[in-house]
Design an enzyme around this catalytic site. Structure first.
Site, mmCIF file in Angstrom:
data_model
loop_
_atom_site.group_PDB
_atom_site.id
_atom_site.type_symbol
_atom_site.label_atom_id
_atom_site.label_comp_id
_atom_site.label_asym_id
_atom_site.label_seq_id
_atom_site.Cartn_x
_atom_site.Cartn_y
_atom_site.Cartn_z
ATOM 1 N N SER A 80 -27.613 -37.403 20.669
ATOM 2 C CA SER A 80 -28.172 -36.103 21.070
ATOM 3 C C SER A 80 -28.444 -35.232 19.850
ATOM 4 C CB SER A 80 -27.206 -35.446 22.044
ATOM 5 O OG SER A 80 -27.814 -34.333 22.649
ATOM 6 N N ASP A 91 -31.689 -39.156 31.867
ATOM 7 C CA ASP A 91 -31.123 -38.063 31.081
ATOM 8 C C ASP A 91 -31.792 -36.758 31.519
ATOM 9 O OD1 ASP A 91 -30.481 -36.234 29.069
ATOM 10 O OD2 ASP A 91 -30.461 -37.803 27.531
ATOM 11 N N HIS A 124 -27.050 -38.909 29.900
ATOM 12 C CA HIS A 124 -26.841 -38.378 28.563
ATOM 13 C C HIS A 124 -25.405 -38.573 28.087
ATOM 14 C CE1 HIS A 124 -28.570 -35.862 25.364
ATOM 15 N NE2 HIS A 124 -27.402 -35.268 25.254
#
Lengths: 631, 249
Positions: free
Chosen positions: B149, B193, B227
């Site tokens: 991320s 995600d 995610h």
């Protein structure tokens, strides 16, 4: 004739197993390294060392430790070595056993030959005895005949002589009687008283007596006392007796069975012997080919040839390869020709096989060689020979032979990173053929050709067999109709002939940016009317060209993960690992891993290549896999 | 620089440790996690730097991502720093989850009041590597960077701004002007995600630029994945293997 000589003195090898053998082997064997002593030596009292690549005889050398210890504890070899040595000894025992079996077969053949010789000798001497008996019988018969004749003649003579004498005797008797009568009458006259009568008769009587006395008495014998003994005419008996000493015609020779390695493709070496003391001027060897189908009428009988020789051996030439011939021999001397020997069957050696260069494949651990027999008739087996070459091209002395290969292909275990020269011989009873042309096999990487039979009709393959082209042609309708699942009918694809060895294989494919392709692997029985990657028996990387971008898919069973690749690969590495069950794709120029399929490949799979739009691609193999390929 | 060991746990044959030190760049105490594989006991090992995402500390990665087994197998030291300076008491740093504390973005701030402490780029690319080399059996020439991320982006910019340092502020912009030794980037993106669907993540832009500039990237869209650390855990092995290929070459 010395039987021992014929067999080359091989008899003694069997009796003395375990002692140095005087025989040389024509077969070269694997290099077996034997250790010194060891627990595994318990069953075999000696170890043997094979010399490799030479014709040195096999030597038996005793192992250094005289007796292995009962527990094996003091043998001085670690536990780790035992498995290795056991394998050694097992192979040693196997090879000893094989050689012993070979010797047994030799002995059996020899015993058979001995039986034949025994029968022929018995026959020969039987005939000689018969001949002698007859000969002497004739003589005896003639003699007794003569005797009878002579005896009869003698009897006749005796009879006639006796008759004559007897007649003479009778005549004498009569004469005596008449004389006696005369004398009596004379005496009577003399005694008579009547003188007048006396005077009357005395004078005629005296006259009669005078006359009678004047007669000569024939006192000669009527016949001779001796017999007439004519000379017996025994001349013909004499001739007969003489002929007994004349040399008879020879007895049948014995033709030897075919000696191993004495024949070539076009000639045979034939030997025979004579088992009697006959004198022989020359031999005549007859031979004719044995045809497979014996024709019904004798006019088509195979041509019989004849050779005249003085020695007891002959090399017959101008024959056909891998053919059977019937041979027999006669012996001739001044008296005549012997009966023919038994017919022997000899076989010429086959023609050499022809290795199919485009059907041979290899990988680092093995090679699969395929060949054509080279002979119209079947042969017994094939022998594959290989030798390693050094990097400078010189042939090393390391040679291996694989014998008794039953079919026209052989999977050979090899070592990685070497170059080998491989050739094949065909073998029949007559021996091995000449070597075929040699094929060079390199065990660097995996090497294969494309299976042209599987190619889609619109796919063409270059001369060297590694580049495929898809021209923009219409598929002929006829090709569509065929449904025997050999070649691809929808997907313009072709399969590769990967060696069926479950290990690691690596190859590369060269494409250009604009080629739409599918590259991967498939099971051999994949449906040929489907597309690569669209079914469960194939896996492939697919490149699709759209007006805006390049798209890459990794297809199996019609499904692909969603991937983006920023640099279009033009040289793709494909790495297949059967044990790990992985099929990986790489961008070779960047050493970049693209994707890996995971699958436990049950059967052997084959590389497959296809073009989805007109274009070309080139297969590169025989490349050592880069390190990252099988990480 | 003095290191204090905070914790040590045996893991996958090696040791997962956490250390604390006074940072000169960030001017505060910082913690970082270090995984030492079994190979580190005898040899020098290459190092992979892992940059975590928003709101994370040095703990999340070492407890949830499942990296230790692959690191032990390939003999790689993994260093996972914190995501921002801590305890600096700057006004406003705890107001947003995606700005300030736990949101260093691996860049050096240029404005007050942030520019004194928020220098995560310098920390990660200079101070930390020096510290690690001095205190652990590392091979300073073998270093790679990865992350999730915000950390993923951080990894990209670290690599793109330091050609040759690793076997940008906006990675996409950096990629457009990158010229250096060849990179080899592996990116996994969970298809489910939520940040992707909210267009906060824009992988297509990066891919387009890398395609144009011929920077090798393999980008994988993983269906069903989100995610979270569950997603990271699933593909951690592939990524460590990818790094090992270059670190162990």
């Amino acid at each position: 004739m010395d039987l021992y000589e014929i067999r080359g003195g091989r008899l003694d090898v069997i009796a003395e197993e375990g002692e140095p053998s005087r025989e040389s082997t024509t077969m070269e064997t694997y290099n077996v390294v034997a250790g010194s002593g060891g627990r595994t030596a318990r069953d075999v009292s000696t170890f043997q060392r094979f010399s490799v690549g030479t014709n040195e005889s096999l030597r038996f050398e005793p192992c250094e430790d005289s007796t292995p210890s009962p527990t094996g504890a003091e043998d001085g070899c670690g536990d780790d070595d035992d498995v290795f040595k056991e394998e050694d000894t097992e192979s040693d025992i196997n090879s000893i056993r094989n050689r012993l079996q070979g010797k047994v077969v030799e002995m059996e053949n020899f015993a058979g030959h001995l039986e034949e010789i025994f029968l022929t000798v018995e026959e020969n001497f039987g005939r000689q005895e018969q001949h002698l008996e007859q000969h002497y019988n004739d003589v005896l018969q003639t003699l007794s005949q003569r005797y009878d004749e002579r005896a009869a003649a003698l009897e006749e003579e005796k009879k006639s002589k006796l008759e004559a004498l007897y007649n003479q005797l009778l005549a004498c008797g009569r004469a005596l009687d008449s004389s006696k009568e005369l004398i009596e009458s004379a005496q009577e006259v003399y005694r008579s008283q009547d003188k007048r009568l006396f005077l009357k008769t005395v004078m005629p009587t005296i006259k009669r007596i005078e006359e009678y006395a004047k007669e000569d008495v024939d006192l000669t014998l009527a016949t001779h006392l001796e017999f007439n003994t004519p000379l017996a005419d025994l001349s013909d008996v004499k001739t007969m007796m003489d002929s007994i000493n004349v040399v008879p015609a020879p007895s049948a020779p014995v033709i030897n069975p075919q000696m191993p390695n004495s024949a070539t493709q076009t000639s045979l070496r034939v030997c025979w012997s004579l088992f009697s003391d006959d004198t022989v001027e020359y031999y005549e060897l007859y031979y004719r080919p044995v045809l497979e189908d014996t024709p019904a009428d004798s006019t088509c009988a195979p041509h019989e040839s004849k050779v005249k020789v003085k020695e007891t051996h002959c090399t017959v030439a101008d024959l056909l390869p891998n053919a059977q011939y019937e041979l027999w021999v006669t012996a001739t001397n001044t008296t005549g020709i012997s009966p023919a020997s038994e017919k022997a069957l000899y076989m010429t050696v086959p023609s050499p096989p022809v290795i199919k260069q485009r059907e041979c494949t290899s990988c680092p651990e093995a090679a699969l060689i395929r060949w054509d027999s080279g002979n119209t008739n079947p042969v017994d087996s094939y022998t594959v020979e290989l030798s390693e070459t050094g990097t400078d091209g010189t042939e090393s002395s390391i040679t291996e032979s694989i014998v008794a290969v039953p079919t026209c292909q052989c999977l050979i275990q090899l070592q990685a990173g070497r170059r080998y020269l491989i050739s094949v011989r065909a073998v029949n009873i007559g021996g091995p053929s000449d070597r075929s042309e040699v094929i060079t096999v390199s065990t660097t990487g995996t090497f294969f050709h494309l299976l042209e039979d599987t190619a889609h009709p619109c796919l063409s393959i270059s001369e060297d067999g590694f580049t495929i082209f898809y021209g923009d042609e219409e598929l002929p309708i006829s090709a569509m109709a065929l449904d025997d699942n050999t070649f691809f009918t929808r997907c313009v694809a072709v399969l590769g002939d990967l060696i069926p060895v479950r290990g690691r294989h690596y190859w590369e494919v060269e494409v250009d940016d604009g080629t739409e392709f599918r590259i991967g692997v498939a099971y051999e029985d994949m449906e040929r009317n489907t597309y690569l990657g669209a079914n469960s028996s194939s896996w492939c990387m697919r490149h699709i060209l759209s007006p805006t971008r390049h798209k890459y898919e990794f297809l199996h069973n019609g499904w692909s993960p969603d991937l983006r690749i920023t640099v279009n690969p033009v040289r793709i590495g494909v790495a297949l690992d059967y044990d790990r069950g992985t099929l990986s794709f790489f961008n070779v120029n960047l050493e970049q891993h693209l994707h890996t399929f995971h699958c436990n490949f049950q059967n052997h799979i084959q590389p497959c290549f296809s073009l989805d739009n007109p274009g070309a691609l080139t297969v590169h193999n025989g490349i050592e896999a880069p390190e990252y390929a099988f990480m | 620089m003095a290191l204090t060991q905070v914790s040590s746990n045996k893991c996958a044959g090696g040791f997962q440790k956490v250390f604390e030190h006074e940072s000169t760049e960030l001017k505060c105490k910082m913690k970082f996690a270090v995984y030492l594989p079994p190979k580190a006991e005898t040899d020098k090992c290459p190092v992979m730097y892992w940059l975590s995402g928003l709101t994370c500390t040095e703990q999340n990665f070492i407890t949830k991502a499942g990296s230790q087994l692959a690191a032990a197998e390939h003999g790689i030291i993994i260093v996972a720093p914190d995501t921002s300076p801590r305890g600096c008491n700057i006004e406003g740093e705890d107001e947003n989850w995606d700005f300030g504390t736990g949101a260093g973005f691996y860049v050096n701030a240029t404005q007050d009041p942030w520019k004194t402490n928020y220098r995560m780029y310098a920390y990660v690319t200079e101070e930390l590597p020096k510290l690690i080399s001095a205190n652990f059996p590392t091979d300073p020439d073998r270093m790679s960077v990865s992350g999730h991320s915000m950390g993923g982006h951080g990894a990209l910019i670290c690599a793109l701004k330091n050609p040759g340092k690793y076997k940008a502020y906006d990675a996409t912009v950096l990629a457009a002007s990158y010229s250096g030794p060849q990179l080899n980037i592996l990116i996994d993106q969970g298809q489910d995600d939520q940040f992707l669907s909210a267009s906060q993540l824009l992988p297509d832009n990066l891919i387009a630029v890398c395609s144009e500039k011929k920077i090798p990237v393999v980008f994988r869209l993983q269906p069903g994945y989100d995610h979270s650390y569950f997603f990271m855990y699933s593909f951690m092995n592939d990524h460590i293997k990818h790094h090992a290929k270059y670190l162990n070459a």
